[in-house]
Write a protein that holds these residues in place. Structure first.
Motif, PDB file in Angstrom:
ATOM      1  N   SER A 120      52.479  65.860  24.923  1.00 25.05           N
ATOM      2  CA  SER A 120      53.316  66.071  23.744  1.00 25.05           C
ATOM      3  C   SER A 120      52.969  65.133  22.592  1.00 25.05           C
ATOM      4  CB  SER A 120      54.796  65.913  24.106  1.00 25.05           C
ATOM      5  OG  SER A 120      55.018  64.589  24.549  1.00 25.05           O
ATOM      6  N   ASP A 121      52.436  63.953  22.867  1.00 21.61           N
ATOM      7  CA  ASP A 121      52.189  63.069  21.729  1.00 21.61           C
ATOM      8  C   ASP A 121      50.718  63.018  21.316  1.00 21.61           C
ATOM      9  OD1 ASP A 121      53.399  61.387  24.240  1.00 21.61           O
ATOM     10  OD2 ASP A 121      51.318  60.915  23.793  1.00 21.61           O
ATOM     11  N   GLY A 122      49.902  63.834  21.927  1.00 16.68           N
ATOM     12  CA  GLY A 122      48.492  63.864  21.525  1.00 16.68           C
ATOM     13  C   GLY A 122      48.233  65.017  20.576  1.00 16.68           C
ATOM     14  N   PRO A 123      46.974  65.267  20.285  1.00 17.15           N
ATOM     15  CA  PRO A 123      46.637  66.348  19.360  1.00 17.15           C
ATOM     16  C   PRO A 123      46.560  67.709  20.066  1.00 17.15           C
ATOM     17  CG  PRO A 123      44.651  65.191  20.011  1.00 17.15           C
ATOM     18  CD  PRO A 123      45.777  64.522  20.727  1.00 17.15           C
ATOM     19  N   PHE A 124      46.786  67.725  21.366  1.00 20.57           N
ATOM     20  CA  PHE A 124      46.530  68.959  22.109  1.00 20.57           C
ATOM     21  C   PHE A 124      47.745  69.863  22.190  1.00 20.57           C
ATOM     22  CE2 PHE A 124      43.330  65.998  23.658  1.00 20.57           C
ATOM     23  CZ  PHE A 124      42.189  66.769  23.493  1.00 20.57           C
ATOM     24  N   ARG A 125      47.465  71.139  22.094  1.00 21.16           N
ATOM     25  CA  ARG A 125      48.500  72.140  22.309  1.00 21.16           C
ATOM     26  C   ARG A 125      48.312  72.744  23.694  1.00 21.16           C
ATOM     27  NH1 ARG A 125      47.110  76.115  17.710  1.00 21.16           N
ATOM     28  NH2 ARG A 125      45.068  75.240  18.139  1.00 21.16           N
ATOM     29  N   VAL A 126      49.334  73.451  24.155  1.00 19.09           N
ATOM     30  CA  VAL A 126      49.250  74.102  25.454  1.00 19.09           C
ATOM     31  C   VAL A 126      49.285  75.609  25.256  1.00 19.09           C
ATOM     32  CG1 VAL A 126      50.378  74.480  27.671  1.00 19.09           C
ATOM     33  CG2 VAL A 126      50.401  72.203  26.631  1.00 19.09           C
ATOM     34  N   GLN A 127      48.407  76.278  25.944  1.00 21.61           N
ATOM     35  CA  GLN A 127      48.432  77.739  25.926  1.00 21.61           C
ATOM     36  C   GLN A 127      48.723  78.191  27.347  1.00 21.61           C
ATOM     37  OE1 GLN A 127      46.950  79.913  23.219  1.00 21.61           O
ATOM     38  NE2 GLN A 127      47.961  81.527  24.405  1.00 21.61           N
TER      39      GLN A 127
END
Lengths: 342, 342
Positions: free
Chosen positions: B97-104
């Motif tokens: 949640s606090d990084g640049p990554f999104r979840v698909q």
DNA sequence: CCCCTGTTTGGTAGCGCTACCATTCTCCTG
DNA sequence: CAGGAGAATGGTAGCGCTACCAAACAGGGG
């Protein structure tokens, strides 16, 4: 002298490759894929053949960049593990699985600030639609939703003034119906037990209170709540507290089914007869309620259907047929079972 | 004659705006945001000020297009509502949640073909990492994973031959440990009850069988299963079936906690004493198990931790520090409770 | 004082797609 | 049969960002 094209992308086919193979312009391929009715039968077939042969898959990033619009539904829920929201999310996924849309899920952890933060991340990505749980957004969140430039569906509740569209049911009425059911069944000293009193829980509590006051049975000492996250264990602990405060308790309306299950187990432990000594009503009607012994009365809520309906409304709005009914109340259903059959 | 720039994007600030305001080149802004250590202190501060002032948020689509790499973790699970996978997913979200990554997120509905289809959609998008449940992918799926060109973490199980990395525990050992516990507690005619026999359930069943055979107690009639989706209701129905087949049953290892709960309720209904007449063991140790009456023995599995660990391993691999331990066994823990305390 | 190395910064040219407009080719109307 | 409307197709120019290379600059050795 042009450099040989390096294909940073790793060599998978592009729309240009398809166009060349089909002997048409790239833009025609693009159209054939997005608005087939605007391309002649013949070309459509040729293009489809080229697509199949090359195994072409459009790049959603390039599409989003070029059209300033991502094929993404942003979805914000307070919890991923709470079965209630998991069902809503499942409804959303099932409705979207065969279309071009992806889902971008955010977990607000029941926090308005976290919701704000997530909206700040989601909104600039120009999603196709936003689905958010509840109607109690912070002013900042509400502004973000209003200016998102896409259909917005608030879910799980009803209310007079949605940002855009709204699908849900009345938690107040649910709480009142549950309580009235207990009163009609002959219970009198009916407690309310709830954990994590989010806005929806508060409204159920208000419904409970209205019913009790109307029947002249209300007493603030009948209410037992905690800000902690709901759990079965908490259910039996809170029930013990409630009994300590009011030993004469003869019924409980539980804010949700986990709590109700905890109360049931505590009754077994303390050898309190359900429904004779204690009547129990839950909320949501999870599958286990009818399987319990004795089967537990609950309020069935249309979680999955809410997810599906929210997507249907958003989709309609996207294609320009904004539904005339902006507010949809899917209602709920009292499921009377043995736990309140005095 | 250049046309005035129309700003299809809708006017939000771009990296060029930030660059102009900070008096540097666009590429330097890009670097300052992605690899701050390669930009001098001074410029970094100037750029940060410009970013804050303009409220600049990078466009992930443009980034993905230019770098041929999306900041997305693809996650495939068989179910969104099954609490077990919901916990894994929660662990993944919390870690990201606090990084640049999104979840698909993709829901395979326990179908290998659906998994294949989803991988075909996910893989061409060049995700930063893929996390998939289980080790029983179809050959096509396995090939897609191998050629995805990103770290792949299989979760929930252990095994000798992961595609890339693996975090989980042994379902076989879990099933065996549960069964041995029942045997040690003095139960003899121990049934296995399971619904939706996915590969993990099969392995738990194999563990049960191994323990029973070793003790000379195995009898195929002790096994009751169904391909239907697991539920509490199914738990008590299957238990009734099992008792009809083998009235002398004195214990059950349930494939999961829902089933165990159903068995418990059926015991209450039929007035069978737990643990004296019937011993019950579940699997996963959901929160309700310890709150039940009597508290139910179960195998605690590290679902949330699996999600977190999978992300940690993938992140390490992305940054080049591929963990030397490709296979991580997080184990499980037997939680003996009253339901098997003879 | 020049060359070489390493560090910091910038310019250019796309990534794959679609918006916008131009063009071509019907087919109809008067 | 000219003129115009409408349908089908294509060309051009970006969308906002980063890979790649070039340039500028400092510092150190010969």
């Amino acid at each position: 002298m042009t450099k040989p094209r390096s294909r940073r992308g790793g060599g998978r086919p592009t729309i240009g490759d398809v166009a060349r193979k089909a002997g048409v312009g790239a833009i025609t391929v693009s159209r054939a894929l997005r608005e087939p009715e605007r391309v002649s039968q013949d070309l459509r077939r040729q293009i489809q053949a080229a697509v199949d042969e090359l195994g072409y898959v459009p790049d959603p990033n390039a599409r989003a960049l070029a059209s300033a619009r991502a094929d993404v539904f942003g979805v914000l829920v307070p919890s991923l593990t709470n079965n209630v929201f998991a069902e809503v999310v499942r409804g959303i996924y099932d409705s979207l699985s065969d279309g071009p849309f992806r889902v971008q899920l955010g977990n607000t952890h029941y926090s308005g600030l976290e919701e704000e933060r997530l909206l700040q991340v989601f909104a600039p990505q120009r999603p196709a639609a936003l689905i958010v749980a509840g109607i109690d957004q912070t002013p900042t969140s509400r502004k973000l939703l209003e200016s998102a430039g896409c259909p917005v569906v608030q879910v799980m509740e009803t209310g007079p003034d949605p940002v855009d569209m709204l699908v849900g049911f009345s938690h107040f009425d649910g709480g009142r119906t549950a309580t009235e059911h207990l009163i009609e069944a002959g219970y009198r000293r009916i407690g309310f037990i709830g954990a994590r009193m989010d806005p929806r829980s508060q409204r159920r509590l208000a419904g409970y209170r209205a019913a009790m006051e109307k029947a002249g049975l209300f007493d603030p000492r009948l209410i037992t709540t905690t800000p902690l996250l709901s759990s079965v264990t908490l259910g039996h602990e809170l029930f013990r507290d409630a009994l300590a405060k009011m030993p004469a308790l003869d019924g409980v309306f539980c804010n949700n089914d986990d709590i109700a299950l905890g109360v049931l187990f505590e009754c077994h432990r303390a050898a309190l007869d359900v429904p004779k000594t204690i009547g129990i009503v839950g909320f949501n009607d999870l599958e286990m309620m009818q399987a319990a012994f004795p089967p537990l009365t609950s309020i069935r809520t249309p979680r999955y259907e809410i997810g599906r309906r929210a997507v249907a409304m958003a989709l309609a709005a996207i294609t320009g047929q904004r539904p005339e009914q902006r507010i949809v109340d899917l209602g709920f259903e009292l499921k009377p079972r043995e736990s309140t059959a005095r």
